[in-house]
Design an enzyme around this catalytic site. Structure first.
Site, PDB file in Angstrom:
ATOM      1  N   ASP A  59       0.852  -1.314   0.049  1.00 22.74           N
ATOM      2  CA  ASP A  59       0.012   0.076   0.022  1.00 22.74           C
ATOM      3  C   ASP A  59       0.826   1.113   0.132  1.00 22.74           C
ATOM      4  O   ASP A  59       1.888   1.328   0.506  1.00 22.74           O
ATOM      5  CB  ASP A  59      -0.851  -0.174   1.157  1.00 22.74           C
ATOM      6  CG  ASP A  59      -2.261  -0.656   1.053  1.00 22.74           C
ATOM      7  OD1 ASP A  59      -2.529  -1.026  -0.271  1.00 22.74           O
ATOM      8  OD2 ASP A  59      -2.774  -1.183   1.947  1.00 22.74           O
TER       9      ASP A  59
ATOM     10  N   ARG B  82      -1.493  -1.033  -8.743  1.00 27.60           N
ATOM     11  CA  ARG B  82      -2.715  -0.605  -8.375  1.00 27.60           C
ATOM     12  C   ARG B  82      -2.785   1.024  -8.658  1.00 27.60           C
ATOM     13  O   ARG B  82      -1.779   1.773  -7.643  1.00 27.60           O
ATOM     14  CB  ARG B  82      -3.067  -0.807  -7.075  1.00 27.60           C
ATOM     15  CG  ARG B  82      -4.526  -0.357  -6.672  1.00 27.60           C
ATOM     16  CD  ARG B  82      -4.797  -0.353  -5.210  1.00 27.60           C
ATOM     17  NE  ARG B  82      -4.719  -1.877  -4.734  1.00 27.60           N
ATOM     18  CZ  ARG B  82      -4.348  -2.224  -3.458  1.00 27.60           C
ATOM     19  NH1 ARG B  82      -3.873  -1.251  -2.428  1.00 27.60           N
ATOM     20  NH2 ARG B  82      -4.176  -3.416  -3.011  1.00 27.60           N
TER      21      ARG B  82
END
Length: 309
Positions: free
Chosen positions: A135, A185
């Site tokens: 992340d 992502r």
């Protein structure tokens, strides 16, 4: 107009204590977080997999300044990976890891500790037959996170990256990461960032997102398109077609509890759709970022706090 004040509230220890100790907030919390335990997370995964969806699991926590807590987070990831394997869910699931939760914020040794802890999680994920995505957090950690990503990919090239379109630098980062085998992502960004490093206007962020999409879909990597915006979903689908992308060479990603029917619709249409499931006791910061993205939820949240129901 409300986004920045809400994100400022997310840093308030007083508000955190109030919200975290009042069960009245559970209604809106469980809209976004399926539970605090590994069992809750794995049960939610099973339900989504039954609906034809894939999953990435995030054990909530960030900005850890305690080495023991970082180790506990690593253990939590190993536990959830073992449980996913035991229930036959690992092929449909992966895990998302915030480096600040596994030692990145530790003084002096943060980089080394986070890298070693990330390696341990990546090893457990590979043994389970799945992957890890790192992340991305606020802009102050971007260089460190991408450096650790590069080091991890030497041994675990399947490790995914996350880039935030609102940052001025991200289009260049997309170009650097759009190579074969690279999973990236792309999200808009959920942190309060200064105008020196990030676009502030929604339209400018949307334009940046589309520019980054074009780079990733034209590249050789595997784009993971994280958006709930119906217009962005349409644009992404059109761009995928323009660049000759077949379903399965990219995927859509959405958060748990947000547009669930659209998640199922896209999956039924043949798209790969992955749902981001956060879980654990440290849900406060995550919840506040979701409220900042959707301020109309504040009215419901406030009523819950006042009514104590």
């Amino acid at each position: 107009m409300l986004r920045q004040p809400i994100l400022l509230l997310a840093r308030s220890q007083g508000v955190k204590k109030l919200v975290s100790t009042m069960p009245v907030s559970s209604g809106i919390v469980t809209s976004y977080v399926p539970g605090e335990t590994t069992g809750h997370a794995v049960d939610a995964t099973a339900r989504l997999v039954d609906d034809g969806l894939r999953v990435t699991l995030d054990y909530l926590g960030e900005d850890t300044t305690d080495a023991a807590q970082a180790e506990a987070t690593v253990a939590a990831y190993k536990e959830v990976l073992a449980d996913l394997t035991a229930r036959g869910l690992a092929p449909h699931s992966e895990v998302s890891v915030k480096l600040s939760a596994i030692g990145q914020s530790l003084p002096d040794s943060g980089h080394k500790v986070a890298l070693e802890n990330a390696r341990e999680i990546c090893r457990a994920a590979r043994n389970a037959g799945t992957t890890v995505t790192l992340d991305m957090e606020d802009h102050t950690t971007t260089d460190s996170t991408l450096t650790i990503l590069r080091e991890l990919r030497k041994d675990f090239p399947e490790t995914g990256a996350v880039l935030q379109a609102m940052l001025h630098r991200t289009e260049a980062d997309c170009r650097a990461l759009a190579y074969e085998g690279s999973r990236v992502r792309l999200c808009k960004g959920a942190y309060m960032e200064p105008e020196e490093v990030a676009f502030q206007d929604k339209l400018d962020i949307d334009k940046a997102y589309v520019r980054c999409l074009k780079v990733l879909l034209a590249g050789q990597g595997y784009p993971m398109i994280a958006t709930h915006d119906p217009r962005m979903v349409q644009i992404a689908s059109s761009l995928a077609s323009r660049f000759g992308r077949r379903p399965g060479t990219y995927e859509f990603q959405m958060l748990y509890g947000i547009r669930p029917e659209e998640q199922k619709r896209l999956a039924a249409a043949g798209e790969t759709v992955r749902v981001y499931i956060p879980y654990g006791t440290e849900w406060y910061g995550y919840l506040m970022r979701r409220l900042a993205e959707k301020p109309r939820n504040l009215a419901f949240f406030a009523r819950s706090l006042v009514s104590k129901k």
